[in-house]
Motif scaffolding. Structure first.
Motif, PDB file in Angstrom:
ATOM      1  N   MET A   1      -2.107  14.227   0.429  1.00  8.95           N
ATOM      2  CA  MET A   1      -1.375  13.908   1.654  1.00  8.95           C
ATOM      3  C   MET A   1      -1.827  12.556   2.212  1.00  8.95           C
ATOM      4  N   LYS A   2      -0.856  11.813   2.765  1.00  6.18           N
ATOM      5  CA  LYS A   2      -1.224  10.538   3.385  1.00  6.18           C
ATOM      6  C   LYS A   2      -1.679  10.780   4.826  1.00  6.18           C
ATOM      7  N   MET A   3      -2.899  10.369   5.122  1.00  2.00           N
ATOM      8  CA  MET A   3      -3.408  10.480   6.493  1.00  2.00           C
ATOM      9  C   MET A   3      -2.773   9.397   7.359  1.00  2.00           C
ATOM     10  N   LEU A   4      -2.651   8.204   6.748  1.00  2.00           N
ATOM     11  CA  LEU A   4      -2.059   7.068   7.461  1.00  2.00           C
ATOM     12  C   LEU A   4      -1.085   6.376   6.516  1.00  2.00           C
ATOM     13  N   ASP A   5       0.099   6.059   7.041  1.00  2.00           N
ATOM     14  CA  ASP A   5       1.098   5.381   6.215  1.00  2.00           C
ATOM     15  C   ASP A   5       1.784   4.311   7.071  1.00  2.00           C
ATOM     16  N   ILE A   6       1.594   3.062   6.660  1.00  2.00           N
ATOM     17  CA  ILE A   6       2.119   1.941   7.440  1.00  2.00           C
ATOM     18  C   ILE A   6       3.163   1.197   6.639  1.00  2.00           C
ATOM     19  N   GLN A   7       4.291   0.939   7.278  1.00  2.95           N
ATOM     20  CA  GLN A   7       5.337   0.193   6.578  1.00  2.95           C
ATOM     21  C   GLN A   7       5.884  -0.911   7.455  1.00  2.95           C
ATOM     22  N   GLU A   8       6.006  -2.076   6.844  1.00  2.00           N
ATOM     23  CA  GLU A   8       6.602  -3.251   7.507  1.00  2.00           C
ATOM     24  C   GLU A   8       6.029  -3.493   8.887  1.00  2.00           C
ATOM     25  N   LEU A   9       4.726  -3.467   8.966  1.00  2.00           N
ATOM     26  CA  LEU A   9       4.063  -3.702  10.251  1.00  2.00           C
ATOM     27  C   LEU A   9       3.975  -5.202  10.527  1.00  2.00           C
ATOM     28  N   ASN A  10       4.353  -5.578  11.728  1.00  4.56           N
ATOM     29  CA  ASN A  10       4.289  -6.990  12.141  1.00  4.56           C
ATOM     30  C   ASN A  10       3.619  -7.114  13.488  1.00  4.56           C
ATOM     31  N   VAL A  11       2.726  -8.096  13.591  1.00  3.87           N
ATOM     32  CA  VAL A  11       2.104  -8.416  14.878  1.00  3.87           C
ATOM     33  C   VAL A  11       2.274  -9.916  15.082  1.00  3.87           C
ATOM     34  N   ARG A  12       2.771 -10.295  16.244  1.00  3.28           N
ATOM     35  CA  ARG A  12       2.814 -11.734  16.536  1.00  3.28           C
ATOM     36  C   ARG A  12       2.337 -12.015  17.944  1.00  3.28           C
ATOM     37  N   TYR A  13       1.709 -13.177  18.092  1.00  2.00           N
ATOM     38  CA  TYR A  13       1.286 -13.649  19.410  1.00  2.00           C
ATOM     39  C   TYR A  13       2.064 -14.931  19.645  1.00  2.00           C
ATOM     40  N   GLY A  14       3.154 -14.855  20.387  1.00  2.00           N
ATOM     41  CA  GLY A  14       3.992 -16.038  20.555  1.00  2.00           C
ATOM     42  C   GLY A  14       4.481 -16.520  19.201  1.00  2.00           C
ATOM     43  N   VAL A  15       4.160 -17.749  18.854  1.00  2.46           N
ATOM     44  CA  VAL A  15       4.628 -18.270  17.559  1.00  2.46           C
ATOM     45  C   VAL A  15       3.679 -17.894  16.412  1.00  2.46           C
ATOM     46  N   VAL A  16       2.479 -17.415  16.741  1.00 10.83           N
ATOM     47  CA  VAL A  16       1.530 -17.046  15.677  1.00 10.83           C
ATOM     48  C   VAL A  16       1.890 -15.671  15.116  1.00 10.83           C
ATOM     49  N   ARG A  17       2.131 -15.632  13.803  1.00  8.87           N
ATOM     50  CA  ARG A  17       2.422 -14.343  13.167  1.00  8.87           C
ATOM     51  C   ARG A  17       1.136 -13.865  12.494  1.00  8.87           C
ATOM     52  N   ALA A  18       0.463 -12.916  13.147  1.00 10.92           N
ATOM     53  CA  ALA A  18      -0.869 -12.499  12.695  1.00 10.92           C
ATOM     54  C   ALA A  18      -0.803 -11.475  11.568  1.00 10.92           C
ATOM     55  N   VAL A  19       0.236 -10.613  11.571  1.00 14.77           N
ATOM     56  CA  VAL A  19       0.414  -9.615  10.500  1.00 14.77           C
ATOM     57  C   VAL A  19       1.874  -9.653  10.069  1.00 14.77           C
ATOM     58  N   LEU A  20       2.092  -9.823   8.758  1.00 15.36           N
ATOM     59  CA  LEU A  20       3.447 -10.008   8.223  1.00 15.36           C
ATOM     60  C   LEU A  20       3.844  -8.875   7.294  1.00 15.36           C
ATOM     61  N   ASP A  21       4.782  -8.041   7.726  1.00 13.84           N
ATOM     62  CA  ASP A  21       5.354  -6.998   6.854  1.00 13.84           C
ATOM     63  C   ASP A  21       4.286  -6.247   6.052  1.00 13.84           C
ATOM     64  N   ALA A  22       3.285  -5.747   6.750  1.00 15.96           N
ATOM     65  CA  ALA A  22       2.180  -5.088   6.047  1.00 15.96           C
ATOM     66  C   ALA A  22       2.529  -3.649   5.646  1.00 15.96           C
ATOM     67  N   HIS A  23       2.157  -3.305   4.417  1.00 19.20           N
ATOM     68  CA  HIS A  23       2.266  -1.930   3.913  1.00 19.20           C
ATOM     69  C   HIS A  23       0.855  -1.488   3.539  1.00 19.20           C
ATOM     70  N   LEU A  24       0.474  -0.308   3.992  1.00 22.72           N
ATOM     71  CA  LEU A  24      -0.882   0.181   3.681  1.00 22.72           C
ATOM     72  C   LEU A  24      -0.896   1.684   3.878  1.00 22.72           C
ATOM     73  N   HIS A  25      -1.675   2.381   3.061  1.00 20.26           N
ATOM     74  CA  HIS A  25      -1.855   3.808   3.342  1.00 20.26           C
ATOM     75  C   HIS A  25      -3.291   4.225   3.086  1.00 20.26           C
ATOM     76  N   VAL A  26      -3.671   5.317   3.736  1.00 15.99           N
ATOM     77  CA  VAL A  26      -4.980   5.939   3.518  1.00 15.99           C
ATOM     78  C   VAL A  26      -4.704   7.409   3.218  1.00 15.99           C
ATOM     79  N   ASN A  27      -5.081   7.860   2.029  1.00 13.64           N
ATOM     80  CA  ASN A  27      -4.904   9.275   1.700  1.00 13.64           C
ATOM     81  C   ASN A  27      -5.968  10.108   2.395  1.00 13.64           C
TER      82      ASN A  27
END
Ligand code: ATP
Length: 234
Positions: A1-27
């Motif tokens: 089972m996936k404990m954590l499942d992240i899809q297309e995560l984006n974080v931006r601060y104004g014009v700074v794009r700190a996280v771009l379309d992140a995919h990650l999981h932790v079983n």
């Protein structure tokens, strides 16, 4: 089972794009590490998962969509973050720091504090000492204990080795490995790539906001390109 499942995560601060379309999981039961240079976006990723910054994308925790939840609601579900820089209350005693963390815990019983002291005898010895007067390693143990008191099913750690002497770093990684072996899933963010990968099941690499990898940590340890860029000379 996936404990954590992240899809297309984006974080931006104004014009700074700190996280771009992140995919990650932790079983369930895994220890997963994200390595990467200073400023690559690792803290932004963890803070988004914890609900501490604005983000877009899907985050599922234990099968439940949590992207719309506030940080404290995520903690209640079993997701704890030990932030970079520890954020303990320096003017309170060790015991008071633990009591504050315990207020929000599932049972709020003294047994949880007793468990912490059994695991970290140094904190027990120093329970009436002001937190600011602890050594760096002891402060990191206190920060970790505050997260553990909530009995998280996923523990997230942001650069736990930061500012610690090499011997203490090794102890800290051993403690993290033990916590994981006792059943808690772990997502660890580290610049100390070699040591982090050596205790991990799988690893990701973060470079200027982009996550890659996700494979076996031992394979990453043998990767020549990572050696040059992230493992230093030691
Ligand atoms: P470090 O190890 O130095 O914390 P990191 O990999 O965790 O680095 P982040 O702290 O997530 O990286 O930063 C990613 C990028 O976003 C950097 O360019 C940083 O300057 C920028 N950034 C981070 N926080 C903010 C903020 N609150 N406002 C504007 N820009 C930010």
């Amino acid at each position: 089972m996936k404990m954590l499942d992240i899809q297309e995560l984006n974080v931006r601060y104004g014009v700074v794009r700190a996280v771009l379309d992140a995919h990650l999981h932790v079983n369930d039961g895994e220890l997963v590490v994200v390595v990467g240079a200073n400023g690559a976006g690792k803290s932004s990723l963890l803070r988004a998962i914890a609900g501490l910054n604005k983000h877009r994308g899907q985050i599922e925790f234990a099968g439940k969509a949590i992207s719309g939840l506030r940080a404290e609601q995520r903690v209640k579900l079993g997701l704890s973050l030990v932030p970079e820089g520890r954020h303990i209350f320096g003017r309170m005693s060790v015991l008071e720091n633990l009591q504050v963390a315990n207020w929000g815990s599932r049972t709020n019983s003294n047994a949880e504090i007793a468990d912490v002291f059994a695991r970290f005898p140094r904190l027990d010895e120093r329970k009436h000492q002001t937190a600011a007067t602890l050594s760096g390693g002891e402060q990191q143990m206190l920060a970790l204990s505050r997260a553990l008191i909530r009995q998280p099913s996923l523990l997230m750690l942001d650069e736990p080795s930061m500012g610690l002497a090499p011997k203490i770093v090794a102890q800290m990684f051993e403690i993290i490995r033990e916590i994981n072996a006792a059943g808690t899933s772990v997502l660890l963010i580290e610049q100390n790539a070699r040591m982090a990968l050596s205790i991990a099941n799988r690893g990701y690499l973060m470079e200027t906001g982009t996550l890659s990898g996700g494979g076996d940590a031992r394979v990453m340890l043998d990767d020549e390109r990572l050696h040059e860029a992230y493992f230093g000379k030691s």
